[in-house]
Every structure is written in C-alpha cells, then in structure tokens.
Design a protein around this motif. Structure first.
Motif, PDB file in Angstrom:
ATOM      1  N   VAL A 106       0.841  -1.201   0.000  1.00  0.00           N
ATOM      2  CA  VAL A 106       0.000   0.000   0.000  1.00  0.00           C
ATOM      3  C   VAL A 106       0.873   1.247   0.000  1.00  0.00           C
ATOM      4  O   VAL A 106       0.628   2.206  -0.762  1.00  0.00           O
ATOM      5  N   GLU A 107       1.900   1.247   0.835  1.00  0.00           N
ATOM      6  CA  GLU A 107       2.785   2.411   0.917  1.00  0.00           C
ATOM      7  C   GLU A 107       3.522   2.644  -0.403  1.00  0.00           C
ATOM      8  O   GLU A 107       3.727   3.795  -0.806  1.00  0.00           O
ATOM      9  N   TYR A 108       3.887   1.551  -1.071  1.00  0.00           N
ATOM     10  CA  TYR A 108       4.571   1.699  -2.353  1.00  0.00           C
ATOM     11  C   TYR A 108       3.606   2.256  -3.405  1.00  0.00           C
ATOM     12  O   TYR A 108       4.005   3.088  -4.232  1.00  0.00           O
ATOM     13  N   GLY A 111      14.925  -7.791  -8.092  1.00  0.00           N
ATOM     14  CA  GLY A 111      15.603  -7.040  -7.046  1.00  0.00           C
ATOM     15  C   GLY A 111      15.523  -5.543  -7.202  1.00  0.00           C
ATOM     16  O   GLY A 111      16.175  -4.796  -6.455  1.00  0.00           O
ATOM     17  N   ASP A 112      14.722  -5.081  -8.145  1.00  0.00           N
ATOM     18  CA  ASP A 112      14.583  -3.638  -8.359  1.00  0.00           C
ATOM     19  C   ASP A 112      13.670  -2.996  -7.306  1.00  0.00           C
ATOM     20  O   ASP A 112      13.765  -1.783  -7.064  1.00  0.00           O
ATOM     21  N   VAL A 113      12.782  -3.776  -6.747  1.00  0.00           N
ATOM     22  CA  VAL A 113      11.928  -3.330  -5.643  1.00  0.00           C
ATOM     23  C   VAL A 113      12.187  -4.263  -4.472  1.00  0.00           C
ATOM     24  O   VAL A 113      12.136  -5.493  -4.628  1.00  0.00           O
ATOM     25  N   THR A 114      12.469  -3.702  -3.311  1.00  0.00           N
ATOM     26  CA  THR A 114      12.815  -4.496  -2.130  1.00  0.00           C
ATOM     27  C   THR A 114      11.619  -4.639  -1.216  1.00  0.00           C
ATOM     28  O   THR A 114      10.980  -3.641  -0.852  1.00  0.00           O
ATOM     29  N   VAL A 115      11.321  -5.869  -0.827  1.00  0.00           N
ATOM     30  CA  VAL A 115      10.280  -6.160   0.158  1.00  0.00           C
ATOM     31  C   VAL A 115      10.982  -6.694   1.402  1.00  0.00           C
ATOM     32  O   VAL A 115      11.721  -7.679   1.330  1.00  0.00           O
ATOM     33  N   THR A 116      10.792  -6.046   2.518  1.00  0.00           N
ATOM     34  CA  THR A 116      11.468  -6.479   3.741  1.00  0.00           C
ATOM     35  C   THR A 116      10.607  -7.484   4.500  1.00  0.00           C
ATOM     36  O   THR A 116       9.383  -7.396   4.532  1.00  0.00           O
TER      37      THR A 116
END
Length: 367
Positions: free
Chosen positions: A198-200, A357-362
C-alpha cells in the motif's frame, strides 16, 4: 480431547477412528505401484495443527501435497489430526510408533514437539511446515533431521497490498484494512507485506491510501486465536466500520468471521484470502474475493516428501518466493472486470521488479 486418526493404504483406503488420545494408528500395507523400494519400505505420515486437515488453508494444502506424493510413490501413508495443542506430542509419538520414515508437521505450533521427536529419532526425516525449527532463536535449527518449509509471503502480500490500494483509490475510498489471529511472524509477514505494498502504491502514484488495523510489528488488530468466532467477527467489524473497502484477515478460518462482518455491514467490502485461493477452496467466498495471497505448500510439501521417498531427503531450509513460485497471488476471478486493466499490468510488472531485485520487500525471511 478426542482426536481422529486415519491410516490409509493408498489405492485401498482404510479409515480408523480412535477415541483414546495418544493411541497409535494401526499399520497398513502400501499399494502396488511406484518404485519397489518406495512400495515396500517407505511410509510418509502427517500431523495437523488444531485447525485440522479441512481448514481450506495450510493444513489442507500440506495434506494434499503429502498424500499426492505418497500416491505417486506407491508408498504407505498415515495421518493424525490434532484438536488442540495437547494433542501435538502424543500425535507425533503415535506416528513414530507407526514406523513412519518421514513425518510432516504442519504449522509453527508443532515446532517444539517436532524438535523433541526429531532429536529422539534421528533416523526419521521430519518436514516442518511454516517454521524454522529454531525454538531458542539462535539462528540454527534445533535438530539436524528437520527440513523447514518457509514462505516469504511478504513478497506476495506486497502485490496484494498494491492491488488493494489501487482498487480502493479507484473507488474513491482510499482505505484498506488487515487483522490477524496472533502476532506471530508467520502471521505478521502477510500484514507487513500488505502494508508495504500500500505504501509503495502511495509513493508511486502520489496517493494517500490508509491501512486500518495494522501499524507494524505486533501493533495492530489481533483476535487472540485462529478460530472463526464472535471475537474475530468483532475485530473485523471494527475495521470495516472505519470505512475500508478491502480487508485482509490472516489466520486460517478467521476469514469466515470477516465475511459475516461484511454481510452485517451492508457495504461492499472485498476480501483478500490467505494461504490458499479461497475462491477455489471455499465457494461461499466467490462474490467477495478480490484475490488471495498464496503459499504453495502443496507443491513444496509434495516435493519434500517425494525426495525423501526417493532416498534424496535434503534437510536444507526451503524458502518460497515469487521467483521459485513458492508464493504468489491468485487470479482475480469475479473481480477481474471490476479492476482497471492498467492496475493489473502494474501489479504484473511489480512482480518482475521484485524478482529482479529492483523493488525491495522487507521481511524476517528476506536475505
């Protein structure tokens, strides 16, 4: 607490109901077929957590994967269903007594009992679904003969969060919600990923979609258990009353309580399923389900049991990701026509960006 133990020779099913808790299942011969070694020597067994094998969620998926593997191997099979936490240890003991070569324990709640039995029975291969078998939290498995099956569902939940935010923004509502059973890592990993998605969406689109019911970590709305009951319904209703038009319940059958709360609200609120594609596993959800966050436990359990049956058991930890298809999101089914095609393209592109790996999910499983 009464428990049900069923033992089957696959291809010629035999069902036994044993009333005495802790009683061992009776042995049965494997069916013909598969390799000679598997048919004559190998037996795979599975024990559920308190949700049971018909939970339309992770117990059921793990059961189906284990059963399909034994059918393909032509191997012996036994299952034990738990009704409560008190059943875990005696159920595992009953399967050890049944001479199972591989035992699948479903759910983090069975971790301690599985570690105990694995250490006491080093010649048996154990497969532990949804837990790292690290009960002292030192970063190491507590038994060498356990293969943990873990799932980085934050990646898939990120996609569901982005999709939900776009759907809600398109409706002009700009509010989505989530709640869980208890704040265990295997629960909050869904909620964390959803919130990040949601934040992204907000970042990329200059939007201001709110997440109701979860602030992060153990701060949020939790029912205190994993039962579909009045408490779960009240928690869901409290989130719905704040004006959300999408809700993600995380905790097995508590989604059923969310459905009841949606019906009572008289509002159009879309449901996000967890673990399985609930559109398929529970047809009563089909008018409500936007998508589901998937853990491919059926496939990973099948593969682990098959490897054990073929003498190739590998105790290395498996982590399901978007890249290896261990996690994902389900088709939109009845909601496909209700979601902007451009948003669906964005979600598909986002999936590849996470894989690349272009968008990181923690998450606690992310390397």
């Amino acid at each position: 607490m009464k428990k049900i133990i069923r033992v089957a020779a696959l291809g010629g099913a035999v069902a036994l109901a044993l009333a005495a808790c802790g009683s061992a299942p009776e042995a049965s011969e494997p069916t013909a077929g598969g390799s000679d070694k598997a048919a004559s020597d190998f037996k795979a067994c599975i024990v559920s957590d308190a949700g049971g094998f018909d939970d339309k969620s992770f117990n059921q998926l793990s059961y189906e994967g284990t059963k399909e593997a034994t059918e393909a191997l032509g191997a012996g099979f036994a299952e034990v269903q738990s009704d409560s936490e008190a059943d875990f240890a005696p159920n595992l003991e009953s399967l050890v007594a049944e001479s199972c070569n591989t035992i699948v324990s479903v759910g983090f709640a069975l971790s301690a009992a599985t570690v105990e039995q694995a250490n006491a029975n080093p010649d048996i291969d154990f497969i532990l679904v949804d837990d790292a078998a690290d009960n002292d939290f030192d970063g190491q498995k507590d038994a060498e003969n356990i293969k943990p099956l873990l799932y980085d569902t934050a990646q898939a939940a990120f996609l569901a969060g982005y999709l939900s935010a776009g759907y809600s923004a398109g409706n002009g509502v700009n509010k989505v919600g989530t709640f869980g059973g208890q704040p265990y890592p295997t629960v909050t990993i869904f909620m964390d990923g959803f919130k990040q998605g949601v934040e992204y969406y907000n970042k990329v689109n200059g939007a201001s979609v709110q997440v109701i019911g979860y602030q992060g970590g153990d701060q949020g709305s939790f029912t205190g258990g994993f039962d579909a009951n009045d408490t779960a319904k009240q928690v869901a209703a409290g989130i719905i009353d704040q004006g959300v038009d999408v809700i993600l319940p995380v905790g097995g059958p508590i989604y059923q309580s969310a459905m009841d709360a949606i019906a009572d609200s008289g509002r159009e609120v879309a449901l996000i399923g967890a673990d399985a594609d609930v559109f398929e596993t529970d047809p009563s959800t089909q008018d409500l389900v936007l998508t589901s966050i998937l853990k491919n436990m059926k496939l990973s359990t099948n593969e682990a049991v098959t490897a054990a049956g073929e003498g190739k058991f590998d105790a290395e930890t498996y982590v399901g990701t978007l890249e290896n298809e261990g996690v994902g999101i389900a088709p939109l089914h009845n909601f496909e026509s209700k979601v902007d095609a451009g948003l669906l393209t964005e979600v598909e592109d986002l999936k590849q960006q996470i894989i690349d790996g272009d968008v990181t999910v923690t998450s606690y499983l992310a390397k």
